[in-house]
Design an enzyme around this catalytic site. Structure first.
Site, PDB file in Angstrom:
ATOM      1  N   GLU A  56       0.843  -1.209   0.000  1.00 41.83           N
ATOM      2  CA  GLU A  56       0.000   0.000   0.000  1.00 41.83           C
ATOM      3  C   GLU A  56       0.871   1.250   0.000  1.00 41.83           C
ATOM      4  OE1 GLU A  56      -0.088  -2.593   2.000  1.00 41.83           O
ATOM      5  OE2 GLU A  56      -2.045  -2.904   2.928  1.00 41.83           O
ATOM      6  N   ALA A 169      19.433 -46.490 -14.995  1.00 42.74           N
ATOM      7  CA  ALA A 169      19.810 -47.361 -13.877  1.00 42.74           C
ATOM      8  C   ALA A 169      21.199 -47.006 -13.337  1.00 42.74           C
ATOM      9  CB  ALA A 169      19.760 -48.815 -14.317  1.00 42.74           C
ATOM     10  N   SER A 173      21.066 -38.663 -15.332  1.00 44.59           N
ATOM     11  CA  SER A 173      19.745 -38.051 -15.546  1.00 44.59           C
ATOM     12  C   SER A 173      19.843 -36.765 -16.362  1.00 44.59           C
ATOM     13  CB  SER A 173      19.083 -37.765 -14.193  1.00 44.59           C
ATOM     14  OG  SER A 173      19.830 -36.817 -13.473  1.00 44.59           O
ATOM     15  N   GLU A 253      14.150 -30.751  -5.103  1.00 45.38           N
ATOM     16  CA  GLU A 253      14.458 -31.160  -6.488  1.00 45.38           C
ATOM     17  C   GLU A 253      14.919 -32.609  -6.593  1.00 45.38           C
ATOM     18  OE1 GLU A 253      16.460 -28.938  -9.378  1.00 45.38           O
ATOM     19  OE2 GLU A 253      15.600 -27.017  -8.797  1.00 45.38           O
ATOM     20  N   GLY A 255      16.656 -36.427  -5.122  1.00 40.04           N
ATOM     21  CA  GLY A 255      16.139 -37.474  -5.986  1.00 40.04           C
ATOM     22  C   GLY A 255      15.021 -38.274  -5.363  1.00 40.04           C
TER      23      GLY A 255
HETATM   24  N1  LIG Z   1      15.046 -36.354 -12.924  1.00 39.40           N
HETATM   25  C1  LIG Z   1      14.970 -35.701 -11.797  1.00 39.40           C
HETATM   26  O1  LIG Z   1      14.056 -34.900 -11.536  1.00 39.40           O
HETATM   27  C2  LIG Z   1      16.045 -35.928 -10.769  1.00 39.40           C
HETATM   28  C3  LIG Z   1      16.232 -34.976  -9.766  1.00 39.40           C
HETATM   29  C4  LIG Z   1      17.192 -35.220  -8.796  1.00 39.40           C
HETATM   30  C5  LIG Z   1      17.954 -36.373  -8.869  1.00 39.40           C
HETATM   31  N2  LIG Z   1      17.764 -37.247  -9.870  1.00 39.40           N
HETATM   32  C6  LIG Z   1      18.524 -38.503  -9.910  1.00 39.40           C
HETATM   33  O2  LIG Z   1      18.167 -39.254  -8.755  1.00 39.40           O
HETATM   34  C7  LIG Z   1      19.275 -40.046  -8.350  1.00 39.40           C
HETATM   35  C8  LIG Z   1      19.487 -39.804  -6.871  1.00 39.40           C
HETATM   36  O3  LIG Z   1      18.345 -40.223  -6.148  1.00 39.40           O
HETATM   37  P1  LIG Z   1      18.512 -41.088  -4.821  1.00 39.40           P
HETATM   38  O4  LIG Z   1      17.176 -41.550  -4.426  1.00 39.40           O
HETATM   39  O5  LIG Z   1      19.580 -42.092  -5.059  1.00 39.40           O
HETATM   40  O6  LIG Z   1      19.145 -40.051  -3.811  1.00 39.40           O
HETATM   41  P2  LIG Z   1      18.556 -38.729  -3.106  1.00 39.40           P
HETATM   42  O7  LIG Z   1      17.116 -38.823  -2.902  1.00 39.40           O
HETATM   43  O8  LIG Z   1      19.092 -37.543  -3.825  1.00 39.40           O
HETATM   44  O9  LIG Z   1      19.338 -38.824  -1.721  1.00 39.40           O
HETATM   45  C9  LIG Z   1      19.112 -39.892  -0.843  1.00 39.40           C
HETATM   46  C10 LIG Z   1      19.796 -39.528   0.462  1.00 39.40           C
HETATM   47  O10 LIG Z   1      19.038 -38.522   1.113  1.00 39.40           O
HETATM   48  C11 LIG Z   1      19.164 -38.682   2.510  1.00 39.40           C
HETATM   49  N3  LIG Z   1      17.834 -38.953   3.035  1.00 39.40           N
HETATM   50  C12 LIG Z   1      16.820 -39.583   2.450  1.00 39.40           C
HETATM   51  N4  LIG Z   1      15.759 -39.635   3.280  1.00 39.40           N
HETATM   52  C13 LIG Z   1      16.124 -39.035   4.399  1.00 39.40           C
HETATM   53  C14 LIG Z   1      15.471 -38.737   5.611  1.00 39.40           C
HETATM   54  N5  LIG Z   1      14.195 -39.098   5.845  1.00 39.40           N
HETATM   55  N6  LIG Z   1      16.153 -38.083   6.564  1.00 39.40           N
HETATM   56  C15 LIG Z   1      17.422 -37.711   6.343  1.00 39.40           C
HETATM   57  N7  LIG Z   1      18.099 -37.945   5.200  1.00 39.40           N
HETATM   58  C16 LIG Z   1      17.459 -38.607   4.243  1.00 39.40           C
HETATM   59  C17 LIG Z   1      20.099 -39.859   2.736  1.00 39.40           C
HETATM   60  O11 LIG Z   1      21.399 -39.290   2.782  1.00 39.40           O
HETATM   61  P3  LIG Z   1      22.552 -39.843   3.776  1.00 39.40           P
HETATM   62  O12 LIG Z   1      22.816 -41.237   3.294  1.00 39.40           O
HETATM   63  O13 LIG Z   1      23.686 -38.909   3.606  1.00 39.40           O
HETATM   64  O14 LIG Z   1      21.948 -39.805   5.149  1.00 39.40           O
HETATM   65  C18 LIG Z   1      19.902 -40.639   1.463  1.00 39.40           C
HETATM   66  O15 LIG Z   1      20.984 -41.489   1.196  1.00 39.40           O
HETATM   67  C19 LIG Z   1      20.425 -39.638  -9.219  1.00 39.40           C
HETATM   68  O16 LIG Z   1      20.566 -40.611 -10.249  1.00 39.40           O
HETATM   69  C20 LIG Z   1      20.001 -38.318  -9.806  1.00 39.40           C
HETATM   70  O17 LIG Z   1      20.586 -38.097 -11.076  1.00 39.40           O
HETATM   71  C21 LIG Z   1      16.840 -37.071 -10.830  1.00 39.40           C
END
Ligand SMILES: NC(=O)c1ccc[n+]([C@@H]2O[C@H](COP(=O)([O-])OP(=O)(O)OC[C@H]3O[C@@H](n4cnc5c(N)ncnc54)[C@H](OP(=O)(O)O)[C@@H]3O)[C@@H](O)[C@H]2O)c1
Length: 324
Positions: A56, A169, A173, A253, A255
């Site tokens: 405002e 796999a 990405s 964002e 994974g």
């Molecule tokens: N296309 C897309 O939109 C996109 C976006 C992002 C990523 N990606 C791809 O996704 C893949 C990675 O995904 P991801 O599932 O392997 O890994 P992520 O989700 O990026 O990370 C998993 C990590 O997050 C932490 N975490 C998960 N849940 C938690 C919780 N409840 N509390 C605390 N920490 C937690 C843990 O880390 P700590 O082990 O350190 O505790 C776990 O190891 C990659 O290949 C990437 O290229 C794709």
């Protein structure tokens, strides 16, 4: 014959203005204000960075003397309290001599909550309220969520193939979606105070998470890392979805693990699903375990809010249905 704009039309324009204040106005609400006289806009304003000046105040400066006898359209009830950072907006509107104030939503802040409206009415100003309240609240969703629930408003972004994969796999990405979808993703970054990825994504992609759009480079949000461990320089470690408590708006964002953790904790309010016309096959699925006990529980949770093409990719925006 040309139709004259209605109060709702002017309010819709004020709501569009309010979005410009997001996220820089935090922790204050991103309000929009339009001052209209004789069918013409004489002043426009939105809450500025850091929360001041209020919308405002900015609109009244723009309008100058033309505000006298005009109608002010405000997306949130004008504040009733003066602070060390500025005067009360209801007092400013009274002093400017506006004839009418149209308000979208009442301010739940106990320092105002109806008192701004009462002040205006006591000064003889005609006040109309509840004009597009749901739309105004949606434009202020981060602030509203913080006020009502004491937590940030969370957007989850996923870029998938047609068969629901976020990576191959082997973890690669880059890139699933095309340039236009990725540019839209950067715009979404600029609209959030903080951005989060899981440790797995940091290790796989080393993402910069900055805003690489001309003119918006300085809008890169704070970087958070979901991990039970520590974070490298430039990142803040977050131990669980509930631990993000010092921002109003958060963009997750990925994974798959991080996305699932936020969904399992029911922390996601908005879902951005960028879908590319590609098939990956034996890839990484978009989500890990979200704690679904019964398929029936999956229904009735998401409502499609927007759907559009970005080049050859489709963006679907879903909102979490919450019964308050
Ligand atoms: N296309 C897309 O939109 C996109 C976006 C992002 C990523 N990606 C791809 O996704 C893949 C990675 O995904 P991801 O599932 O392997 O890994 P992520 O989700 O990026 O990370 C998993 C990590 O997050 C932490 N975490 C998960 N849940 C938690 C919780 N409840 N509390 C605390 N920490 C937690 C843990 O880390 P700590 O082990 O350190 O505790 C776990 O190891 C990659 O290949 C990437 O290229 C794709």
């Amino acid at each position: 014959m040309k139709r004259l704009p209605t109060d709702a039309d002017w309010m819709a324009a004020a709501i569009a203005l309010s979005r410009r204040g997001r996220p820089a106005s935090a922790p204050n609400p991103n309000v929009g204000c339009l001052i209209v006289k004789d069918g013409k806009v004489v002043g426009r304003g939105w809450t500025q960075a850091g929360g001041r000046p209020h919308a405002e105040a900015a609109a009244l400066v723009a309008a100058g003397g033309a505000a006298c006898g005009a109608t002010a359209y405000v997306t949130l009830e004008p504040c009733a309290h003066a602070s060390s950072r500025g005067p009360a907006c209801s007092d400013l509107l009274i002093a400017a001599g506006v004839a009418r104030v149209v308000i979208a939503a009442q301010d739940p802040d106990p320092r105002t909550d109806g008192r701004g409206i009462a002040k205006l009415q006591a000064a003889g100003i005609e006040v109309l309220f509840d004009v597009l309240p749901a739309e105004a609240r949606a434009a202020m969703a981060p602030w509203w969520t913080r006020q009502g629930e004491g937590r940030p408003f969370v957007t989850l972004k996923l870029a998938t193939s047609l068969d629901g994969c976020i990576a191959r796999a082997d973890g690669t990405s880059r890139w699933i979606t095309g340039e236009r979808a990725r540019a839209h993703g950067h715009l979404e970054r600029a609209r959030h105070q903080a951005i989060l990825v899981g440790r797995g994504t940091l290790d796989a992609d080393a993402p910069q998470l900055d805003v690489r759009l001309p003119g918006l480079e300085d809008r890169s949000p704070q970087k958070l890392l979901l991990t039970r461990g520590t974070a490298p320089n430039g990142w803040t470690a977050v131990a669980s979805p509930d631990a993000v408590d010092d921002v109003d708006s958060l963009l997750v964002e990925g994974g798959a693990g991080a996305a699932a953790a936020f969904l399992a904790a029911d922390r996601v309010d908005r879902l951005l699903l960028y879908r590319a016309p590609i098939l990956i096959g034996d890839g990484k699925s978009a989500l890990g375990d979200i704690g679904l006990a019964d398929l029936a529980d999956a229904h009735g949770r998401w409502r499609l809010d927007d759907s559009r093409m970005l080049g050859s990719d489709r963006l679907d925006v879903y909102e979490r249905i919450r019964i308050i």
